[in-house]
Design a protein around this motif. Structure first.
Motif, PDB file in Angstrom:
ATOM      1  N   GLN A 153      -6.526   6.628   2.509  1.00 54.92           N
ATOM      2  CA  GLN A 153      -7.879   6.318   2.054  1.00 54.92           C
ATOM      3  C   GLN A 153      -8.518   5.246   2.938  1.00 54.92           C
ATOM      4  OE1 GLN A 153      -7.129   5.243  -2.022  1.00 54.92           O
ATOM      5  NE2 GLN A 153      -7.504   7.319  -2.764  1.00 54.92           N
ATOM      6  N   MET A 154      -7.737   4.234   3.322  1.00 55.00           N
ATOM      7  CA  MET A 154      -8.247   3.195   4.208  1.00 55.00           C
ATOM      8  C   MET A 154      -8.608   3.782   5.570  1.00 55.00           C
ATOM      9  SD  MET A 154      -5.740  -0.012   3.376  1.00 55.00           S
ATOM     10  CE  MET A 154      -6.365  -0.940   4.759  1.00 55.00           C
ATOM     11  N   LEU A 186       0.828  -1.195   0.000  1.00 53.62           N
ATOM     12  CA  LEU A 186       0.000   0.000   0.000  1.00 53.62           C
ATOM     13  C   LEU A 186       0.865   1.250   0.000  1.00 53.62           C
ATOM     14  CD1 LEU A 186      -2.588  -1.085   2.683  1.00 53.62           C
ATOM     15  CD2 LEU A 186      -3.035  -0.800   0.254  1.00 53.62           C
ATOM     16  N   SER A 187       0.463   2.221  -0.788  1.00 55.96           N
ATOM     17  CA  SER A 187       1.143   3.514  -0.791  1.00 55.96           C
ATOM     18  C   SER A 187       0.623   4.330   0.390  1.00 55.96           C
ATOM     19  CB  SER A 187       0.851   4.249  -2.096  1.00 55.96           C
ATOM     20  OG  SER A 187      -0.508   4.662  -2.121  1.00 55.96           O
ATOM     21  N   ASN A 197     -14.133  -8.139   2.660  1.00 55.59           N
ATOM     22  CA  ASN A 197     -14.169  -6.907   3.442  1.00 55.59           C
ATOM     23  C   ASN A 197     -14.991  -7.013   4.721  1.00 55.59           C
ATOM     24  OD1 ASN A 197     -12.707  -4.694   1.766  1.00 55.59           O
ATOM     25  ND2 ASN A 197     -13.990  -5.759   0.297  1.00 55.59           N
ATOM     26  N   ALA A 229      -0.829   7.137   0.246  1.00 54.09           N
ATOM     27  CA  ALA A 229      -2.150   7.648  -0.145  1.00 54.09           C
ATOM     28  C   ALA A 229      -3.226   6.586   0.049  1.00 54.09           C
ATOM     29  CB  ALA A 229      -2.128   8.109  -1.597  1.00 54.09           C
ATOM     30  N   GLN A 230      -2.909   5.333  -0.275  1.00 52.70           N
ATOM     31  CA  GLN A 230      -3.873   4.254  -0.075  1.00 52.70           C
ATOM     32  C   GLN A 230      -4.126   4.022   1.415  1.00 52.70           C
ATOM     33  OE1 GLN A 230      -1.556   1.553  -2.497  1.00 52.70           O
ATOM     34  NE2 GLN A 230      -3.302   1.255  -3.858  1.00 52.70           N
ATOM     35  N   MET A 231      -3.086   4.133   2.224  1.00 50.29           N
ATOM     36  CA  MET A 231      -3.248   3.994   3.677  1.00 50.29           C
ATOM     37  C   MET A 231      -4.179   5.083   4.201  1.00 50.29           C
ATOM     38  SD  MET A 231      -1.640   1.433   5.100  1.00 50.29           S
ATOM     39  CE  MET A 231      -1.360   1.960   6.766  1.00 50.29           C
ATOM     40  N   PHE A 268     -12.152  -2.325   0.292  1.00 52.13           N
ATOM     41  CA  PHE A 268     -10.712  -2.334   0.127  1.00 52.13           C
ATOM     42  C   PHE A 268     -10.363  -3.179  -1.093  1.00 52.13           C
ATOM     43  CE2 PHE A 268     -10.220  -1.901   4.995  1.00 52.13           C
ATOM     44  CZ  PHE A 268     -10.407  -0.530   4.907  1.00 52.13           C
ATOM     45  N   ASP A 269      -9.335  -2.794  -1.813  1.00 54.55           N
ATOM     46  CA  ASP A 269      -8.908  -3.470  -3.024  1.00 54.55           C
ATOM     47  C   ASP A 269      -8.442  -4.892  -2.695  1.00 54.55           C
ATOM     48  OD1 ASP A 269      -7.623  -4.367  -5.341  1.00 54.55           O
ATOM     49  OD2 ASP A 269      -6.913  -2.354  -5.844  1.00 54.55           O
ATOM     50  N   PHE A 317      -4.756  -6.143  -2.625  1.00 53.23           N
ATOM     51  CA  PHE A 317      -3.893  -5.784  -1.505  1.00 53.23           C
ATOM     52  C   PHE A 317      -4.299  -6.504  -0.213  1.00 53.23           C
ATOM     53  CE2 PHE A 317      -3.666  -2.244  -4.448  1.00 53.23           C
ATOM     54  CZ  PHE A 317      -2.311  -2.009  -4.520  1.00 53.23           C
ATOM     55  N   TRP A 347      -3.991  -5.564   4.080  1.00 49.12           N
ATOM     56  CA  TRP A 347      -5.029  -5.029   4.962  1.00 49.12           C
ATOM     57  C   TRP A 347      -5.799  -6.104   5.715  1.00 49.12           C
ATOM     58  CZ3 TRP A 347      -9.768  -6.823   3.503  1.00 49.12           C
ATOM     59  CH2 TRP A 347     -10.022  -7.046   2.149  1.00 49.12           C
TER      60      TRP A 347
END
Length: 126
Positions: free
Chosen positions: A35-36, A28-29, A70, A31-33, A106-107, A110, A114
């Motif tokens: 967003q989560m 995870l980048s 999820n 930015a993705q963190m 969540f994607d 990944f 997560w």
């Protein structure tokens, strides 16, 4: 009372992930963190009641374990808290609001990143 997510820590052992022949594990980048963190904040906040009697800032840390769809794989676990009532309220809110697979998106690519999340939450008095 203001509710603030201090942050979350994704718990993952990269050395144990994947098998031979699989593509490199996705990470995870930042930015993705973020967003989560925002998604978790919004999902839990709508179920978290005001905790009466808080005279000072309190915090709680909860372990969340997710299935690939999820949904929660197990009941949220309270890791640490400065106030028992606040910690229990956070667990109840997480269990109630994250039980439905539509609560978070969540994607799945990944998932290893997560699957387990340590959520740090801060409760502030008015």
């Amino acid at each position: 009372m203001r509710l603030i997510v201090l942050g979350l820590t994704v718990i993952v052992s990269l050395a144990s992930l994947g098998t031979a022949g699989q593509a490199e594990n996705l990470k995870l980048s930042p930015a993705q963190m973020m967003q989560m963190q925002t998604a978790l904040n919004h999902a839990i906040r709508r179920c978290l009641p005001l905790v009466p009697g808080l005279a000072e800032v309190q915090s709680a840390t909860v372990l969340l374990v997710f299935n690939r769809d999820n949904t929660l794989a197990q009941h949220p676990e309270l890791i640490a808290t400065t106030n028992t009532a606040a910690g229990k309220a956070l667990i109840r809110a997480a269990a109630r609001c994250l039980a439905d697979k539509s609560a978070l998106r969540f994607d799945p690519r990944f998932y290893d990143a997560w699957r387990e999340i340590r959520l740090n939450w801060r409760f502030e008095p008015f």
